[in-house]
Structure formats: C-alpha cells, structure tokens
Design an enzyme around this catalytic site. Structure first.
Site, short mmCIF file in Angstrom:
data_model
loop_
_atom_site.label_atom_id
_atom_site.label_comp_id
_atom_site.label_asym_id
_atom_site.label_seq_id
_atom_site.Cartn_x
_atom_site.Cartn_y
_atom_site.Cartn_z
N LYS A 141 0.84 -1.20 0.00
CA LYS A 141 0.00 0.00 0.00
C LYS A 141 0.87 1.25 0.00
CE LYS A 141 -3.82 -2.51 2.01
NZ LYS A 141 -4.49 -3.02 3.20
N GLN A 159 -5.05 -1.89 9.52
CA GLN A 159 -4.88 -3.19 8.90
C GLN A 159 -5.47 -4.29 9.79
OE1 GLN A 159 -3.39 -3.65 5.71
NE2 GLN A 159 -4.24 -5.70 5.96
N ASP A 174 -11.65 2.41 4.00
CA ASP A 174 -11.92 0.97 3.86
C ASP A 174 -13.42 0.67 3.83
OD1 ASP A 174 -9.84 -0.78 3.50
OD2 ASP A 174 -9.25 -0.82 5.61
#
Ligand code: NAD
Length: 283
Positions: free
Chosen positions: A54, A98, A121
């Site tokens: 990322k 994460q 997200d």
C-alpha cells in the site's frame, strides 16, 4: 473454449495512472495532497506485506502516506488515542487500520472510532449502512475492485444470478450488496450452506471469498460464467486462489487469476478512496 482472463494487474495499473494524473491536476490547482495513514498492530507477516504494498502504491501515484507500526501489546485506549489524533490531522484524509487486529483488542470499537469521512476501507457502520440503503459512501476496497473488473469486461449483472461464497464484513457481505444494487439475483453462501456445488452451478457470476485453496472445482462452474477468485492461500511457496484455476478456466467465460487478479484491484481502490476522501466526495 478457454476463458478470457481478467487481468487485474493491468486494470489496476490504468487506475493508478489516471489517479496520478488527477493528483497532479489537484496539486496544480492548489488543492491539498491526498494523505493516507496506515495503522499496523503486531507483526503478522501477511499484514506487513500488504502495508508495504500500500505504501509503495501511494508513493507511485503521489499520495502522502504514513505508517504507524505498533506492538501487539498496545492497549485499546492508546490505539483509540492514535485514531483520535489521525481524525483531527488535516494532512490525513484516509485512515486504514490493517485487519485482523490482535485478539486482545476490540476491533469493532477501533473501527467505530474512525471518522466516517476518513474511513477509506468502508468498514465504519455509517458507511456500511449507507451501502445497504444505496447511498453513496466509502465501499470496502475488494468488492469495489471486483465491480470495477466486471464493468471493465462490460458484463451487465442486471437479471443475472450471482453467487458469493463467504459472508465476511470485508468481502462477502458488501459484495452481495453491490451485486444486488446492480440488479443481480444474489445468493450468499457460507460454511453452513448445504450443497455448495449445486448453488455455484446456477451462477452467472461466481465470487469465491473463502480462504480454502482451490475449493471451487471446474464442475461447480456454469459454462461461460464470470468467475472472480478473491482467495489468497499460501501453499508452500505458491499463492493459490479459492478456485482450481487450471481446470476452471476451461469452464468459465471469464476468470481472474491469483495472483494478479483481485489483489491489485483492492489496492487501486484504496488509492481511489483516499483521493475521494481528500476531495470530500461523500462527506
Ligand atoms: P473470512 O475468513 O472472514 O471469511 C471466510 C468466509 O468463508 C466465511 O464467511 C465462511 O462462512 C466461509 N466459508 C468457510 N469455509 C467454507 C466452506 N467450506 N464452504 C463455504 N463457505 C465457507 O475471510 P475473508 O476476509 O472474507 O477472506 C476470504 C479470502 O479472501 C481469504 O483467502 C483472504 O486472504 C482473501 N482476501 C483477499 C483480498 C484481496 O485483495 N485479494 C482481500 C480480502 C481477503
């Protein structure tokens, strides 16, 4: 006839190219540089790899990124404090925690603390709710990437039968919602589904998001179906999907490879969401 391969790597490259151009224009207009904060707790090797990918992708398109690597022993309150700081940090437009977090932490409480306007997200209940009622919002990156691939091959899900295997909040459930929004008739399968093979054989669009190497066999696939393989399974030195690719590609009409299918699209969608957050597209 062998299936057409949906080249997620190539499609994602095009998206990154377009985003790099867009960011260049934004900066020329005096707008802020999009910024993403990635929070990694613990030392899970797969999570570490994803965070590095990322970071590299952000750099490539011109997104400012910062990493917060924290020990697995961090306390809930400390992590909530970091989220609060990132929520009020003007150079940060997107926050990604994460997952999975270590079991000692309350994952949902952490997600709930992220400002929905920075929730790139799409895991915050407000964004989940908006997706369910069809309002525009941040969408989880993996299903968003899959819809982009389906659009790229110019396949219209309307009126088609779609089967999604896996009901996680990250992939399966939002995937089902997105296909429903596009007027597919959706069946959501999971570990308690009876005769999964028979369900799959009905599918014009089959999305496998399970985490079991090569579980979906060629004879589960309706001839000509669009087969999307989300699975990432490390088997020895190999990375295998949830679909037995070599045999399935002779049954499907379109199929995504692993690696090089859904994975690169997920990262491209994260970059896209960060730019959208910076431009306040949804909030
Ligand atoms: P998860 O473990 O949260 O969910 C798995 C789902 O599969 C569950 O809903 C479960 O009910 C279902 N399942 C388990 N065994 C089953 C069986 N025998 N038959 C039918 N259903 C069964 O996983 P997840 O986070 O949704 O991820 C699924 C897979 O996708 C994993 O391999 C993960 O690594 C991968 N993944 C890939 C990307 C990407 O960008 N390519 C992103 C997210 C997840």
């Amino acid at each position: 006839m062998a299936a057409q391969i949906i080249d997620g790597k190539a499609i994602a490259k095009e998206i990154r190219k377009a985003l790099a151009e867009k960011i260049k224009v934004l900066l020329e207009q005096g707008k802020p540089r999009p910024g993403l904060a990635v929070v990694l707790v613990g030392d899970d090797p797969a999570s570490n790899l994803y965070v590095n990918m990322k970071k590299k992708a952000c750099k490539e398109v011109g997104i400012y990124s910062e990493e917060h690597r924290l020990p697995g022993t961090i306390r809930q309150n400390e992590l909530l404090g970091l989220i609060d700081n990132l929520n009020s940090d003007a150079k940060i437009h997107g926050i990604l925690v994460q997952l999975p977090l270590p079991k000692s932490l309350d994952e949902q409480e952490i997600i709930n603390r992220i400002d929905p306007a920075k929730d790139v997200d799409g895991f915050h209940p407000i964004n989940v709710g908006k997706l369910c009622i069809g309002e525009k919002a941040f969408i989880p990156c993996t299903p968003a990437g899959i819809m982009h691939m389906i659009d790229t091959i110019e396949y219209n899900p309307s009126g088609k039968k779609a089967v999604v295997i896996g009901r996680s909040n990250i992939v399966g459930k939002p995937m089902a919602q997105l296909l429903l929004q596009r007027n597919a008739t959706v069946t959501l399968c999971h570990s308690k589904t009876k005769d999964l093979a028979a369900e799959c054989r009905q599918a014009d669009i089959l999305v496998a998001a399970v985490g079991k190497p090569e579980m979906v066999k060629a004879d589960w696939i309706k001839p000509g179906a669009v087969v999307i393989d989300v699975g990432i399974n490390k088997v020895g030195t190999k990375t295998l999907g949830d679909v037995a690719f070599e045999q399935a590609k002779n049954a499907a009409g379109w199929i995504t490879p692993v690696p090089g299918g859904v994975g690169p699209m997920t990262i491209a969608m994260l970059l896209n969401s960060t730019v959208n957050a910076c431009e306040s597209v949804f909030y």
